[in-house]
Scaffold this motif. Structure first.
Motif, PDB file in Angstrom:
ATOM      1  N   HIS A   1      -5.093   8.551   4.549  1.00  0.00           N
ATOM      2  CA  HIS A   1      -4.619   8.975   3.233  1.00  0.00           C
ATOM      3  C   HIS A   1      -3.118   8.776   3.029  1.00  0.00           C
ATOM      4  O   HIS A   1      -2.596   9.125   1.970  1.00  0.00           O
ATOM      5  CB  HIS A   1      -4.962  10.456   3.014  1.00  0.00           C
ATOM      6  N   THR A   2      -2.427   8.211   4.022  1.00  0.00           N
ATOM      7  CA  THR A   2      -0.976   8.046   3.916  1.00  0.00           C
ATOM      8  C   THR A   2      -0.609   6.582   4.147  1.00  0.00           C
ATOM      9  O   THR A   2      -0.631   6.100   5.279  1.00  0.00           O
ATOM     10  CB  THR A   2      -0.255   8.933   4.954  1.00  0.00           C
ATOM     11  N   PRO A   3      -0.282   5.842   3.074  1.00  0.00           N
ATOM     12  CA  PRO A   3       0.000   4.404   3.224  1.00  0.00           C
ATOM     13  C   PRO A   3       1.073   4.080   4.253  1.00  0.00           C
ATOM     14  O   PRO A   3       0.950   3.105   4.999  1.00  0.00           O
ATOM     15  CB  PRO A   3       0.432   3.992   1.806  1.00  0.00           C
ATOM     16  N   SER A   4       2.145   4.869   4.311  1.00  0.00           N
ATOM     17  CA  SER A   4       3.214   4.555   5.256  1.00  0.00           C
ATOM     18  C   SER A   4       2.736   4.659   6.698  1.00  0.00           C
ATOM     19  O   SER A   4       3.194   3.911   7.572  1.00  0.00           O
ATOM     20  CB  SER A   4       4.404   5.486   5.046  1.00  0.00           C
ATOM     21  N   LEU A   5       1.808   5.565   6.954  1.00  0.00           N
ATOM     22  CA  LEU A   5       1.254   5.690   8.303  1.00  0.00           C
ATOM     23  C   LEU A   5       0.352   4.512   8.632  1.00  0.00           C
ATOM     24  O   LEU A   5       0.295   4.068   9.786  1.00  0.00           O
ATOM     25  CB  LEU A   5       0.485   7.003   8.448  1.00  0.00           C
ATOM     26  N   ARG A   6      -0.363   4.002   7.648  1.00  0.00           N
ATOM     27  CA  ARG A   6      -1.203   2.825   7.899  1.00  0.00           C
ATOM     28  C   ARG A   6      -0.336   1.624   8.258  1.00  0.00           C
ATOM     29  O   ARG A   6      -0.705   0.809   9.113  1.00  0.00           O
ATOM     30  CB  ARG A   6      -2.076   2.528   6.676  1.00  0.00           C
ATOM     31  N   ASP A   7       0.816   1.499   7.611  1.00  0.00           N
ATOM     32  CA  ASP A   7       1.739   0.415   7.958  1.00  0.00           C
ATOM     33  C   ASP A   7       2.239   0.585   9.388  1.00  0.00           C
ATOM     34  O   ASP A   7       2.335  -0.387  10.146  1.00  0.00           O
ATOM     35  CB  ASP A   7       2.928   0.393   6.995  1.00  0.00           C
ATOM     36  N   ARG A   8       2.565   1.812   9.755  1.00  0.00           N
ATOM     37  CA  ARG A   8       3.035   2.068  11.121  1.00  0.00           C
ATOM     38  C   ARG A   8       1.926   1.786  12.130  1.00  0.00           C
ATOM     39  O   ARG A   8       2.189   1.321  13.241  1.00  0.00           O
ATOM     40  CB  ARG A   8       3.492   3.524  11.220  1.00  0.00           C
ATOM     41  N   GLU A   9       0.685   2.055  11.740  1.00  0.00           N
ATOM     42  CA  GLU A   9      -0.449   1.797  12.637  1.00  0.00           C
ATOM     43  C   GLU A   9      -0.543   0.310  12.973  1.00  0.00           C
ATOM     44  O   GLU A   9      -0.874  -0.062  14.108  1.00  0.00           O
ATOM     45  CB  GLU A   9      -1.745   2.280  11.994  1.00  0.00           C
ATOM     46  N   LEU A  10      -0.253  -0.549  12.004  1.00  0.00           N
ATOM     47  CA  LEU A  10      -0.272  -1.992  12.263  1.00  0.00           C
ATOM     48  C   LEU A  10       0.781  -2.372  13.295  1.00  0.00           C
ATOM     49  O   LEU A  10       0.542  -3.223  14.163  1.00  0.00           O
ATOM     50  CB  LEU A  10      -0.045  -2.764  10.959  1.00  0.00           C
TER      51      LEU A  10
END
Length: 228
Positions: free
Chosen positions: A110-119
């Motif tokens: 639910h948090t776009p910035s965290l999805r970017d960090r996951e990459l």
């Protein structure tokens, strides 16, 4: 990409408590002071230990990466088995607190910035794997083998983690170990010196020096036929 110096590893209970606070109040609504209070630290200690809200969420990954690098640098296992064991240990670490693992997954979804960090985290795992694999590959290996196997290890790990989060598998470490062994078997020819040799045998032929070339070749062909 600039590589930051690793922070002091956070205690598992600290990062889990912080993730629970983020899940309760929402990522954007939670302040650093809220998180420091949740883990029982001063604000300054929190920043020294974690650095940011993102770092709290990914603290387990930082620990898992350090563990994986140390394991691959010191293990005496054959390359294929080392990759299996190292990857399975990463999964064990990430799900050792099931509640925190599920909350972390929800936060990232639910948090776009965290999805970017996951990459970015995914690429870090791939680099660790690829560096080790390149050191173990045999000279006959194609140039793409290290990158392909590294990406595949991460993909199988992530697929198993998703299945565990969705209650499709109960014993995730066992499932990922099984699947990773199937994966590394596909690359065994390039990882193992024995496999790279292809099981070749040396045939020593004794023949009459006065024999004709055709007779000598015929005798060798007959012996090879019996060896097969």
């Amino acid at each position: 990409m600039v590589t930051r110096a690793p922070r002091t590893a956070a205690a598992p209970d600290s990062s889990a408590a912080a993730i629970r606070r983020l899940a309760e109040r929402g990522y954007d609504a939670t302040t650093a002071e809220d998180l420091a209070d949740a883990v029982g630290m001063s604000r300054s200690t929190f920043f020294r230990r974690f650095g940011s809200k993102d770092d709290v969420v990914f603290a387990d990954h930082d620990q898992a990466l350090a563990q994986l690098e140390s394991f691959l640098e010191t293990t005496q296992l054959p390359a294929g088995e080392a990759l299996v064991e190292g990857t399975a240990d990463v999964l064990r670490l990430l799900i050792r607190d099931p509640e925190a693992a599920r909350l972390r997954s929800d936060l990232m979804r639910h948090t776009p910035s965290l999805r970017d960090r996951e990459l970015i985290i995914t690429h870090r795992y791939e680099r660790v794997f690829a560096r080790y694999i390149r050191e173990k590959l045999q000279p006959c290996s194609p140039g793409w083998a290290a990158a392909a196997l590294a990406a595949s290890l991460v993909a199988v790990h992530n697929a198993t983690l998703r299945d565990w989060l969705r209650d499709r598998v109960a014993d995730a470490p066992r499932a990922v170990t099984r699947d990773l062994r199937q994966l590394t078997a596909l690359f065994e020819h390039w990882l193992s010196p024995e496999a790279a040799e292809g099981g070749r045998r040396v045939l020593v032929a004794v023949y009459d020096a006065a024999g004709s070339p055709d007779a000598v070749l015929g005798a060798v062909a007959a012996q090879l036929g019996r060896e097969q």
